[in-house]
Design an enzyme around this catalytic site. Sequence first.
Site, short mmCIF file in Angstrom:
data_model
loop_
_atom_site.label_atom_id
_atom_site.label_comp_id
_atom_site.label_asym_id
_atom_site.label_seq_id
_atom_site.Cartn_x
_atom_site.Cartn_y
_atom_site.Cartn_z
N SER A 124 0.83 -1.21 0.00
CA SER A 124 0.00 0.00 0.00
C SER A 124 0.86 1.26 0.00
CB SER A 124 -0.88 0.03 1.25
OG SER A 124 -1.52 -1.20 1.44
N1 SAH Z 1 0.50 -5.10 4.36
C1 SAH Z 1 1.03 -5.56 3.10
C2 SAH Z 1 0.05 -5.33 1.99
C3 SAH Z 1 -0.13 -6.56 1.17
S1 SAH Z 1 -1.46 -6.53 0.03
C4 SAH Z 1 2.41 -5.00 2.84
O1 SAH Z 1 2.88 -4.17 3.61
O2 SAH Z 1 3.02 -5.43 1.85
C5 SAH Z 1 -2.65 -7.53 0.85
C6 SAH Z 1 -2.27 -8.95 1.13
O3 SAH Z 1 -3.40 -9.58 1.71
C7 SAH Z 1 -1.90 -9.79 -0.10
O4 SAH Z 1 -0.61 -10.28 0.07
C8 SAH Z 1 -2.93 -10.91 -0.08
O5 SAH Z 1 -2.42 -12.16 -0.50
C9 SAH Z 1 -3.32 -10.95 1.37
N2 SAH Z 1 -4.61 -11.58 1.67
C10 SAH Z 1 -5.79 -11.51 1.01
N3 SAH Z 1 -6.73 -12.26 1.64
C11 SAH Z 1 -6.13 -12.81 2.71
C12 SAH Z 1 -6.55 -13.71 3.75
N4 SAH Z 1 -7.79 -14.20 3.83
N5 SAH Z 1 -5.65 -14.05 4.70
C13 SAH Z 1 -4.39 -13.60 4.67
N6 SAH Z 1 -3.92 -12.78 3.73
C14 SAH Z 1 -4.77 -12.38 2.75
#
Ligand code: SAH
Length: 277
Positions: A124
């Site tokens: 993000s």
């Molecule tokens: N906080 C992260 C943002 C990653 S984007 C950073 O700093 O990089 C959001 C992430 O949520 C993705 O990697 C996606 O695979 C994950 N995601 C989506 N649904 C999920 C779930 N049910 N459980 C765990 N992770 C999930």
Amino acid sequence: MAQRPGFPIQLGNAQAKKSSSPPKPGSTSRSPMPSTTPHAKRTPPGNAAMRTGEAPNKVSQGLGLDSSAVRQRMVQKLAAQGLQDPHVLQAMGAVERHLFVETALATQAYEDTSLPIGLGQTISKPNVVARMIELLRNGAEGKLGRVLEIGTGCGYQAAVLSHIATEVYSIERLKGLHEKARQNLRHFRLPNVHLLFGDGMLGYPKGAPYAAIICAAGGEQLPQAWLDQLAMGARLVAPMVTQGGQQALMVVDKTPEGFKKTLLEAVHFVPLKSGIS
Ligand code: SAH
């Protein structure tokens, strides 16, 4: 303002017990960051100064990104955009975002933009990370207790959270990203960050109740597990799909009178998905 729970670190015994028991299939492969593991592959040499925020490291990748001045400029921009919580600004200024993205994207790491992290996911924007953590802290004095993050991605936000919480439990459903985050975070040696592989929609009951829950993926509905695992007085911040099919940030406060939900500004996150992959 409601009293925020601040949990003492009280998982010592439970954790020791957990780490000696075999991981539950598909749910966790947790282990605290090893403190003696060599640096991750993109760690430039002589990085002790980077970790401690001392003078800029001249032996950097030649991009000037190891300089804390780069992050301070980002923090100034965040403050100019209205972010105020000094704890959050300090944490944003401390974590080297460029070490979480591919080298080719590193020059964009301190711009206010989301960036690809592989497997179709994104890290993000700094502004959104800071905004969500500011909402999560809700002006608390000092650190929050145990915080649950859903969507570890590359591990950047987990690293920021490690500065404002006593313990961070972060769940990722994609094995490839879970591994990548582990590799990225090794360099930072954050003993209070616990990476879990599993479906974050189920939360992580072993760490509950949480002083705060933050989700980095947009869901259609709030999983009941998150509401159950929030401590009384605690707050959840998550992007939610709204009636128009767009996403907006939702804040949920667990109060003795019930859950208080507040819908805030529009956001754009990758979707929350169930299961692991
Ligand atoms: N906080 C992260 C943002 C990653 S984007 C950073 O700093 O990089 C959001 C992430 O949520 C993705 O990697 C996606 O695979 C994950 N995601 C989506 N649904 C999920 C779930 N049910 N459980 C765990 N992770 C999930």
